[in-house]
Design a protein around this motif. Structure first.
Motif, PDB file in Angstrom:
ATOM      1  N   ARG A 249       0.858  -1.180   0.000  1.00 54.23           N
ATOM      2  CA  ARG A 249       0.000   0.000   0.000  1.00 54.23           C
ATOM      3  C   ARG A 249       0.897   1.234   0.000  1.00 54.23           C
ATOM      4  N   SER A 250       0.645   2.141  -0.942  1.00 59.04           N
ATOM      5  CA  SER A 250       1.468   3.350  -1.024  1.00 59.04           C
ATOM      6  C   SER A 250       0.618   4.520  -1.495  1.00 59.04           C
ATOM      7  N   THR A 252       1.496   8.565  -2.230  1.00 60.99           N
ATOM      8  CA  THR A 252       2.437   9.687  -2.215  1.00 60.99           C
ATOM      9  C   THR A 252       1.705  10.958  -2.622  1.00 60.99           C
ATOM     10  N   GLU A 257       5.830  10.175   0.665  1.00 61.39           N
ATOM     11  CA  GLU A 257       5.007   9.047   1.111  1.00 61.39           C
ATOM     12  C   GLU A 257       4.193   9.432   2.342  1.00 61.39           C
ATOM     13  N   GLU A 259       2.490   8.082   5.492  1.00 62.56           N
ATOM     14  CA  GLU A 259       2.580   6.880   6.315  1.00 62.56           C
ATOM     15  C   GLU A 259       1.289   6.687   7.099  1.00 62.56           C
ATOM     16  N   SER A 261       0.184   3.119   7.560  1.00 61.99           N
ATOM     17  CA  SER A 261       0.066   1.665   7.622  1.00 61.99           C
ATOM     18  C   SER A 261      -0.364   1.196   9.008  1.00 61.99           C
TER      19      SER A 261
END
Length: 317
Positions: A249-250, A252, A257, A259, A261
């Motif tokens: 999972r990303s 940007t 990026e 974050e 998660s």
């Protein structure tokens, strides 16, 4: 203490609802699923009545309502397959309960209009689980965007790969008429998140669509977004795949990026807390995301041209 029933008790997401009901200090009094693999109930509400036939569940709920029983339902939580959400929300409202429905709320935007009419007829309310809207990192990003100067649009890349085995296409999730297709089934909460952060949707283009992956471009008031979704493990970047990772999972924003998660485990509980406090997200909050995925489902893909997500170039099609 509020009384809850749960439709779809054997499903993947049902334990999060059971935990949220428990965490908020309320009780599950009845559950229904045609599949009887529901031993997880014992970890949360072993006294809950359970039904594998909807007709018997319906009769039980109706009996509680007419008798004004102490277990008369206040809420029905819905974790059934996507194409049944609309029907089960209607059942909840007509049973004198408010509904709490998993994503996607419905498959088509006109279903929202029908549900609004039943809300008005019954005086009950549909609440929805839009859990990314209560994620701290997403809230912070939204506030940052709202504080910005808006001299130019943010450039956003979103990739979500959650690999699934061969069972996936043999289940209801692999049937677009039942799941809505890949963008609806695994992507709708991300499209809602993008709308929540970046404003109204202005353009929707699809570059690629199949049973197992999709890619496209979305333009919002404050962002241009390239997106890629897949359930194929071969789309996980090589470094992560070699490390045994099956999910990627990303997101940007302008090359940075985001974050987020962590912090996912209690988002359902937070959503329930907001709903019980009268601050839940209702039908209209879902309209943009449902419009988005319905359009993706019905749009002829353009192919790998224009501003497409870079993962599409290396994707195993």
């Amino acid at each position: 203490m509020k009384n809850f029933a749960l439709i779809g008790a054997a499903g993947y997401i049902a334990p999060r609802h059971m935990q949220a009901i428990k965490d908020t200090g309320h009780q599950l009094v009845a559950a229904y699923d045609p599949n009887d693999s529901v031993g997880i109930i014992d970890s949360h509400f072993p006294e809950a009545d359970f039904f594998t036939e909807f007709e018997r569940f319906d009769r039980h709920v109706d009996k509680l309502r007419r008798a004004n029983h102490s277990h008369r339902l206040d809420y029905i939580s819905i974790c059934s397959p996507n194409y049944l959400h609309d029907s089960h929300m209607r059942f909840a409202l007509r049973s004198g309960a408010d509904a709490i429905c998993e994503k996607p709320l419905v498959l088509n935007p006109w279903n929202i209009d029908g549900l609004k009419e039943i809300e008005q007829d019954t005086g009950r309310k549909v609440n929805t689980i839009l859990q990314l809207r209560v994620h701290p990192a997403i809230i912070a990003l939204r506030e940052q965007v709202q504080r910005g100067m808006h001299t130019s649009k943010h450039e956003v890349d979103l990739a979500y790969i959650t690999s699934r085995g061969h069972w996936y296409l043999q289940s209801w999730k692999g049937d677009a008429k039942k799941s809505g297709g890949i963008a609806t089934n695994i992507g709708v909460h991300f499209f809602d998140m993008l709308h929540f952060i970046f404003g109204e949707l202005q353009e929707n283009m699809v570059h690629y669509a199949s049973e197992t992956k999709a890619a496209g471009f979305l333009e919002y008031e404050h962002a241009r977004v390239r997106w890629f979704l897949s359930v194929n493990v071969e789309d996980v970047p090589v470094a992560q795949r070699d490390a045994g990772q099956r999910t990627f999972r990303s997101i940007t924003v302008d090359g940075k990026e985001i974050e987020f998660s962590g912090g996912f485990t209690d988002l359902h509980t937070i959503s329930y807390q907001e709903i019980l406090a009268g601050r839940g997200y209702g039908l209209e909050a879902n309209r943009t995301a449902i419009n988005t995925v319905a359009a993706i489902r019905n749009t002829q893909p353009l192919g790998a041209q224009g501003d497409y997500h870079p993962f599409l170039k290396n994707s195993h099609r």
